[in-house]
Motif scaffolding. Structure first.
Motif, PDB file in Angstrom:
ATOM      1  N   ARG A   1       0.827  -1.203   0.000  1.00 24.92           N
ATOM      2  CA  ARG A   1       0.000   0.000   0.000  1.00 24.92           C
ATOM      3  C   ARG A   1       0.864   1.256   0.000  1.00 24.92           C
ATOM      4  NH1 ARG A   1      -4.862  -0.167   4.338  1.00 24.92           N
ATOM      5  NH2 ARG A   1      -6.463  -0.705   2.802  1.00 24.92           N
TER       6      ARG A   1
ATOM      7  N   THR B   1      -0.080   3.970   1.824  1.00 18.17           N
ATOM      8  CA  THR B   1      -0.137   4.531   3.184  1.00 18.17           C
ATOM      9  C   THR B   1      -0.296   3.463   4.274  1.00 18.17           C
ATOM     10  OG1 THR B   1      -2.487   5.023   2.707  1.00 18.17           O
ATOM     11  CG2 THR B   1      -0.930   6.846   2.576  1.00 18.17           C
TER      12      THR B   1
ATOM     13  N   GLY C   1      -6.194   4.903   3.629  1.00 17.19           N
ATOM     14  CA  GLY C   1      -5.773   6.225   4.068  1.00 17.19           C
ATOM     15  C   GLY C   1      -5.331   7.104   2.918  1.00 17.19           C
ATOM     16  N   SER C   2      -5.589   6.630   1.700  1.00 22.27           N
ATOM     17  CA  SER C   2      -5.282   7.393   0.490  1.00 22.27           C
ATOM     18  C   SER C   2      -6.160   6.856  -0.627  1.00 22.27           C
ATOM     19  CB  SER C   2      -3.804   7.234   0.105  1.00 22.27           C
ATOM     20  OG  SER C   2      -3.486   5.869  -0.112  1.00 22.27           O
ATOM     21  N   LEU C   3      -6.378   7.671  -1.648  1.00 22.56           N
ATOM     22  CA  LEU C   3      -7.190   7.212  -2.775  1.00 22.56           C
ATOM     23  C   LEU C   3      -6.569   5.979  -3.418  1.00 22.56           C
ATOM     24  CD1 LEU C   3      -8.242  10.509  -4.613  1.00 22.56           C
ATOM     25  CD2 LEU C   3      -9.257   9.424  -2.608  1.00 22.56           C
ATOM     26  N   ASN C   4      -5.246   5.930  -3.433  1.00 15.79           N
ATOM     27  CA  ASN C   4      -4.533   4.822  -4.058  1.00 15.79           C
ATOM     28  C   ASN C   4      -4.882   3.477  -3.425  1.00 15.79           C
ATOM     29  OD1 ASN C   4      -2.030   3.911  -5.792  1.00 15.79           O
ATOM     30  ND2 ASN C   4      -1.702   3.032  -3.770  1.00 15.79           N
ATOM     31  N   ASP C   5      -5.164   3.470  -2.118  1.00 17.89           N
ATOM     32  CA  ASP C   5      -5.363   2.218  -1.392  1.00 17.89           C
ATOM     33  C   ASP C   5      -6.834   1.808  -1.274  1.00 17.89           C
ATOM     34  OD1 ASP C   5      -2.648   2.297  -1.076  1.00 17.89           O
ATOM     35  OD2 ASP C   5      -2.695   2.991   0.997  1.00 17.89           O
TER      36      ASP C   5
ATOM     37  N   HIS D   1     -10.444   7.127   2.836  1.00 14.72           N
ATOM     38  CA  HIS D   1     -10.179   7.917   1.635  1.00 14.72           C
ATOM     39  C   HIS D   1     -10.628   7.098   0.434  1.00 14.72           C
ATOM     40  CE1 HIS D   1      -7.165  10.937   3.421  1.00 14.72           C
ATOM     41  NE2 HIS D   1      -7.590  10.193   4.439  1.00 14.72           N
TER      42      HIS D   1
ATOM     43  N   THR E   1     -10.582  13.346  -1.890  1.00 12.89           N
ATOM     44  CA  THR E   1      -9.288  13.735  -2.438  1.00 12.89           C
ATOM     45  C   THR E   1      -8.297  13.833  -1.284  1.00 12.89           C
ATOM     46  OG1 THR E   1      -8.032  15.388  -3.696  1.00 12.89           O
ATOM     47  CG2 THR E   1      -9.816  16.216  -2.333  1.00 12.89           C
ATOM     48  N   ASP E   2      -7.021  13.657  -1.583  1.00 10.45           N
ATOM     49  CA  ASP E   2      -5.982  13.663  -0.546  1.00 10.45           C
ATOM     50  C   ASP E   2      -5.262  15.011  -0.430  1.00 10.45           C
ATOM     51  OD1 ASP E   2      -6.509  10.952  -0.193  1.00 10.45           O
ATOM     52  OD2 ASP E   2      -4.970  10.328  -1.606  1.00 10.45           O
TER      53      ASP E   2
ATOM     54  N   ASP F   1     -10.460  19.561   4.818  1.00  4.46           N
ATOM     55  CA  ASP F   1     -10.905  18.169   4.756  1.00  4.46           C
ATOM     56  C   ASP F   1     -12.316  17.969   5.291  1.00  4.46           C
ATOM     57  OD1 ASP F   1      -8.952  16.780   3.355  1.00  4.46           O
ATOM     58  OD2 ASP F   1      -7.634  16.654   5.080  1.00  4.46           O
TER      59      ASP F   1
ATOM     60  N   HIS G   1      -5.414  15.736   9.652  1.00  2.97           N
ATOM     61  CA  HIS G   1      -4.058  15.552   9.122  1.00  2.97           C
ATOM     62  C   HIS G   1      -3.070  16.637   9.566  1.00  2.97           C
ATOM     63  CE1 HIS G   1      -6.607  13.552   5.921  1.00  2.97           C
ATOM     64  NE2 HIS G   1      -5.831  12.552   6.328  1.00  2.97           N
TER      65      HIS G   1
END
Length: 435
Positions: free
Chosen positions: A179, A181, A231-235, A269, A299-300, A306, A333
């Protein structure tokens, strides 16, 4: 007839005082409420020792509820400020408050919060364990973890976040699927560390029945924490998140067998386009149990804003099945929220919850909006301010920029469309240029 928990009563056909309160608040027949509690699709978090609680229901067909996080940290240890936040959150109509204090001896603060709050109170017992025993994480024993849970039950905590789904299998999935994050859940990361340091299974997973027995004793609802929330869009929607969600569904059925009420926690996220599918997935895998989401933040890249990224995601999530929104503040954050941060977070989350309630057809939800629209059409400024989700701010804005003509505002003046339509339809003279 005797009963141990709201779910136990519901299964036995008993209508509790708390069910009646929820029925009146929601304007829904109490038998419908009872039936859905029996199925696990509605929960009423109400510890037997929380004497002044005003019960709220969370789940299918009910208004979307919001939770406010607060509590001290090592760097910010102002108990009085946190109690002021509690009082303000109650005034601003938050249905739930979580004490996430994570430093020192916080039992006194927790008890004061429970004593003064009619809102349901939640905690994360693992946060309290380190300060309670004054021991490093690795050295805390299984019995000590459960003793803290028992203590929170005795104190009157209504719902506890327990990260029981992060077991050895989930950790292996996490390690195989890298991942960006990692684990961003604070409680989840602590349990992950304890497991790795001690080479043992998650005690809340391994001895889940022991946890259920404690919760049944006090009718303490378990909020099954999502240690692997993205904890991120990627994950988002990755193997670790889904693996844990499957385990949470299995634990849900075990809890229901012992009449313990369950809430499922969710992301996190997440890109906008994945939210609807995640709501459907959770409801399917966890058999319709109420869903509690942090955001999701869509979005991050918006630290300082936020509460907005969270409200966008929260409105979509609740529209498609989430029942309970955890607020996010502008300080997310960045720092521990102050009082103003908390207020902004509450307002943003209440907007998201209400917007979703309209979208999913909650009875009478749109009536509030219709009242506001009628006040606007009538140029009833006092009425508009009174109906505002944040009357204090609405009144301040109005008074900071006073119009020449009292029935208008400084945006349009006498060109106000509401004024024009009202006068023409009433057969009155329309004076825009002249006084």
């Amino acid at each position: 007839m005797n009963y141990t928990t709201q779910m136990d009563a519901a299964k036995k056909g008993i209508i509790t005082h708390e069910m009646k309160v929820v029925s009146e608040k929601e304007n829904i027949d109490v038998e419908i409420i009872r039936g859905l509690i029996a199925e696990g699709k509605i929960v009423i978090p109400a510890n037997k020792n929380h004497k002044n609680i005003s019960a709220e229901g969370v789940g299918q067909g009910l208004r979307t509820k919001i939770n406010v996080n607060l509590g001290i940290s090592k760097d910010c240890q102002n108990f009085d400020l946190e109690l002021e936040k509690v009082r303000t959150a109650i005034e601003m109509k938050a249905e739930a408050i979580m004490d996430l204090s994570n430093y020192g001896k916080t039992e006194g603060l927790r008890k004061k919060i429970i004593d003064i709050s009619p809102a349901m109170i939640g905690t994360v017992p693992i946060y309290d364990a380190l300060g309670f025993y004054d021991k490093e994480l690795k050295d805390i024993t299984v019995d000590e973890f459960f003793d803290v849970v028992e203590k929170h039950g005795k104190d009157g905590v209504d719902f506890i976040t327990i990260h029981a789904g992060i077991n050895k299998e989930t950790i292996e999935t996490l390690k195989r699927n890298k991942r960006l994050t990692n684990i961003v859940s604070r409680g989840g990361s602590l349990l992950f560390a304890w497991m790795e340091l001690n080479k043992k299974e998650n005690p809340f997973y391994e001895y889940f029945d022991r946890l259920l027995d404690i919760c049944a004793k006090y009718d303490m609802t378990i909020s099954l924490g999502d240690a692997c929330r993205p904890g991120s869009l990627n994950d988002a929607t990755d193997a670790s998140q889904i693996k844990e969600l499957i385990t949470l569904g299995e634990l849900t059925k075990r809890a229901w067998e012992k009449n313990v009420q369950i809430i499922i926690e969710g992301p996190g996220h997440m890109p906008l386009n994945e939210i609807k599918a995640n709501m459907l997935l959770q409801k399917k895998l966890c058999y319709g149990a109420p869903f509690y989401v942090l955001g999701p933040l869509v979005t991050d890249v918006a630290p300082g804003y936020d509460h907005i990224t969270s409200a966008i995601g929260g409105a979509i999530a609740a529209t498609y099945g989430a029942d309970f929104l955890c607020y996010v503040t502008p300080a997310e954050h960045l720092r521990l929220p102050n009082l103003e941060d908390m207020k902004e977070g509450i307002v943003a989350t209440r907007i998201a919850a209400h917007a979703a309630d309209i979208a999913k057809g909650i009875p009478n939800a749109i009536d509030w909006d219709n009242e506001m629209s009628a006040a606007r059409a009538d140029l009833d400024w006092e009425g508009m301010i009174g109906l505002s989700i944040d009357p204090e701010k609405a009144k301040r804005y109005r008074e900071e920029s006073k119009p020449h003509d009292a029935e208008t505002c400084t945006m349009c003046g006498k060109m106000c469309s509401m004024r024009t339509m009202k006068k023409i339809l009433n057969g009155e003279d329309l004076n825009i240029i002249r006084d």
